[in-house]
Design a protein around this motif. Structure first.
Motif, mmCIF file in Angstrom:
data_model
loop_
_atom_site.group_PDB
_atom_site.id
_atom_site.type_symbol
_atom_site.label_atom_id
_atom_site.label_comp_id
_atom_site.label_asym_id
_atom_site.label_seq_id
_atom_site.Cartn_x
_atom_site.Cartn_y
_atom_site.Cartn_z
ATOM 1 N N ILE A 1 0.871 -1.057 -0.008
ATOM 2 C CA ILE A 1 -0.075 0.029 -0.096
ATOM 3 C C ILE A 1 1.088 1.427 -0.054
ATOM 4 C CG2 ILE A 1 -1.782 1.250 1.307
ATOM 5 C CD1 ILE A 1 -2.389 -1.416 2.672
ATOM 6 N N THR A 2 0.740 2.056 -1.032
ATOM 7 C CA THR A 2 1.631 3.153 -1.143
ATOM 8 C C THR A 2 0.915 4.320 -1.276
ATOM 9 O OG1 THR A 2 3.641 4.075 -2.261
ATOM 10 C CG2 THR A 2 2.121 2.941 -3.515
ATOM 11 N N ASP A 3 1.400 5.432 -0.517
ATOM 12 C CA ASP A 3 0.963 7.024 -1.033
ATOM 13 C C ASP A 3 1.536 7.298 -2.313
ATOM 14 O OD1 ASP A 3 0.072 9.640 -0.476
ATOM 15 O OD2 ASP A 3 1.799 10.082 0.627
ATOM 16 N N PRO B 1 10.171 -9.096 -12.522
ATOM 17 C CA PRO B 1 9.153 -10.225 -12.658
ATOM 18 C C PRO B 1 8.538 -10.757 -11.442
ATOM 19 C CG PRO B 1 11.050 -10.670 -13.993
ATOM 20 C CD PRO B 1 11.499 -9.341 -13.337
ATOM 21 N N LYS B 2 9.350 -10.925 -10.479
ATOM 22 C CA LYS B 2 8.853 -11.086 -9.017
ATOM 23 C C LYS B 2 7.841 -10.355 -8.532
ATOM 24 C CE LYS B 2 12.316 -9.821 -5.824
ATOM 25 N NZ LYS B 2 13.707 -10.047 -5.050
ATOM 26 N N TRP B 3 7.438 -9.188 -8.796
ATOM 27 C CA TRP B 3 6.745 -8.313 -8.278
ATOM 28 C C TRP B 3 5.595 -8.168 -9.340
ATOM 29 C CZ3 TRP B 3 6.501 -6.933 -3.482
ATOM 30 C CH2 TRP B 3 7.324 -7.384 -2.803
ATOM 31 N N ARG B 4 5.394 -8.665 -10.712
ATOM 32 C CA ARG B 4 4.286 -8.330 -11.335
ATOM 33 C C ARG B 4 2.995 -8.640 -10.975
ATOM 34 N NH1 ARG B 4 7.927 -9.316 -16.282
ATOM 35 N NH2 ARG B 4 8.796 -7.649 -16.500
ATOM 36 N N SER B 5 2.804 -9.584 -10.157
ATOM 37 C CA SER B 5 1.490 -10.271 -9.826
ATOM 38 C C SER B 5 1.230 -9.801 -8.275
ATOM 39 C CB SER B 5 1.341 -11.418 -9.888
ATOM 40 O OG SER B 5 2.502 -12.351 -9.189
ATOM 41 N N VAL B 6 2.040 -8.977 -7.730
ATOM 42 C CA VAL B 6 1.654 -8.619 -6.229
ATOM 43 C C VAL B 6 0.756 -7.500 -6.437
ATOM 44 C CG1 VAL B 6 2.660 -7.623 -4.164
ATOM 45 C CG2 VAL B 6 3.853 -9.539 -5.379
ATOM 46 N N PRO B 7 -0.127 -7.445 -5.513
ATOM 47 C CA PRO B 7 -1.119 -6.235 -5.626
ATOM 48 C C PRO B 7 -0.536 -5.256 -4.855
ATOM 49 C CG PRO B 7 -2.378 -8.470 -4.741
ATOM 50 C CD PRO B 7 -0.863 -8.588 -4.881
ATOM 51 N N ILE B 8 -0.858 -4.112 -5.653
ATOM 52 C CA ILE B 8 -0.223 -2.848 -4.995
ATOM 53 C C ILE B 8 -1.390 -1.797 -5.156
ATOM 54 C CG2 ILE B 8 1.228 -0.846 -5.474
ATOM 55 C CD1 ILE B 8 3.165 -2.833 -7.261
ATOM 56 N N MET C 1 -2.859 2.277 -4.155
ATOM 57 C CA MET C 1 -2.323 3.497 -3.913
ATOM 58 C C MET C 1 -3.264 4.194 -2.545
ATOM 59 S SD MET C 1 -0.145 4.784 -6.950
ATOM 60 C CE MET C 1 -0.017 6.099 -6.128
ATOM 61 N N LEU C 2 -2.803 4.539 -1.654
ATOM 62 C CA LEU C 2 -3.791 5.128 -0.566
ATOM 63 C C LEU C 2 -3.089 6.630 -0.660
ATOM 64 C CD1 LEU C 2 -5.788 5.030 1.750
ATOM 65 C CD2 LEU C 2 -4.001 4.346 3.243
ATOM 66 N N LYS D 1 -2.854 3.929 -12.558
ATOM 67 C CA LYS D 1 -3.093 2.483 -13.058
ATOM 68 C C LYS D 1 -2.336 2.004 -14.285
ATOM 69 C CE LYS D 1 -7.564 0.591 -14.842
ATOM 70 N NZ LYS D 1 -7.673 -0.648 -13.915
ATOM 71 N N SER D 2 -1.723 3.092 -15.024
ATOM 72 C CA SER D 2 -0.840 2.727 -16.127
ATOM 73 C C SER D 2 0.547 2.311 -15.553
ATOM 74 C CB SER D 2 -1.007 4.057 -17.279
ATOM 75 O OG SER D 2 0.205 4.741 -16.537
ATOM 76 N N ALA D 3 0.956 2.872 -14.315
ATOM 77 C CA ALA D 3 2.197 2.357 -13.685
ATOM 78 C C ALA D 3 1.636 0.800 -13.309
ATOM 79 C CB ALA D 3 2.692 3.221 -12.408
ATOM 80 N N GLY D 4 0.831 0.597 -12.850
ATOM 81 C CA GLY D 4 0.734 -0.840 -12.634
ATOM 82 C C GLY D 4 -0.268 -0.967 -11.591
ATOM 83 N N ALA D 5 -0.823 0.024 -10.857
ATOM 84 C CA ALA D 5 -1.591 0.052 -9.460
ATOM 85 C C ALA D 5 -2.780 -0.664 -9.565
ATOM 86 C CB ALA D 5 -2.014 1.540 -9.092
ATOM 87 N N THR D 6 -2.952 -1.872 -8.542
ATOM 88 C CA THR D 6 -4.106 -2.825 -8.544
ATOM 89 C C THR D 6 -5.378 -1.819 -8.320
ATOM 90 O OG1 THR D 6 -2.660 -4.318 -7.910
ATOM 91 C CG2 THR D 6 -5.146 -4.912 -7.667
ATOM 92 N N GLY D 7 -5.266 -0.992 -7.248
ATOM 93 C CA GLY D 7 -6.499 -0.227 -6.817
ATOM 94 C C GLY D 7 -6.089 1.193 -6.133
ATOM 95 N N TRP D 8 -7.170 1.825 -5.996
ATOM 96 C CA TRP D 8 -7.020 3.375 -5.379
ATOM 97 C C TRP D 8 -7.799 3.618 -4.427
ATOM 98 C CZ3 TRP D 8 -3.758 6.953 -8.289
ATOM 99 C CH2 TRP D 8 -3.632 8.215 -7.907
ATOM 100 N N LEU D 9 -7.243 3.940 -3.099
ATOM 101 C CA LEU D 9 -8.152 4.277 -1.962
ATOM 102 C C LEU D 9 -7.916 5.935 -1.619
ATOM 103 C CD1 LEU D 9 -7.437 1.105 -0.018
ATOM 104 C CD2 LEU D 9 -9.573 1.881 -1.022
ATOM 105 N N VAL D 10 -8.770 6.668 -1.272
ATOM 106 C CA VAL D 10 -8.533 7.912 -0.974
ATOM 107 C C VAL D 10 -8.682 8.347 0.544
ATOM 108 C CG1 VAL D 10 -9.406 10.445 -1.264
ATOM 109 C CG2 VAL D 10 -9.555 8.853 -3.295
#
Length: 121
Positions: A51-53, A72-79, A81-82, A95-104
């Motif tokens: 979970i990243t700011d 490659p080892k991080w391609r499927s790990v959910p990330i 954004m908070l 999203k284009s960078a690869g974020a799985t989801g976005w929380l505000v």
């Protein structure tokens, strides 16, 4: 075994709130204060969910996501954004960078737990 989650935020208060919320829900939580520190810690302590700011010194959240998705080892790990950002362009960039989801922020503790449980599998 508890799922491992890392929260990355330059605000100590925010990291503590996320950590408290997720530990109470049974997750094993580690912290980093920016993207560079997160990359350093993740070399020796992998996680199931990150979970990243967005806005942080040294390395922001989008740069962190791009760095992780390039390995490659991080391609499927959910990330997730908070962030306080809710701008559509910022979301698209994440999203284009690869974020799985976005929380505000401010986040709803139960919603955070539910989202982390869902993406952690």
């Amino acid at each position: 075994m508890a799922k491992r989650v890392m929260t990355v935020d330059d605000s100590r208060t925010m990291r503590e709130m996320v950590t408290f919320t997720l530990r109470k829900a049974g997750f094993d939580v580690s912290e980093a204060e920016d993207g560079q520190q997160a990359l350093d810690v993740l070399k020796t302590a992998p996680v199931d969910v990150l979970i990243t700011d967005l806005n942080m010194p040294r390395m922001d959240g989008v740069t962190l996501i791009r760095a992780l998705r390039g390995d490659p080892k991080w391609r499927s790990v959910p990330i997730l954004m908070l962030t306080t950002e809710s701008d559509a362009n910022k979301k698209a960039e994440g999203k284009s960078a690869g974020a799985t989801g976005w929380l505000v922020k401010p986040f709803d503790p139960q919603k955070l737990i539910d989202v982390v449980k869902r993406v952690a599998g």
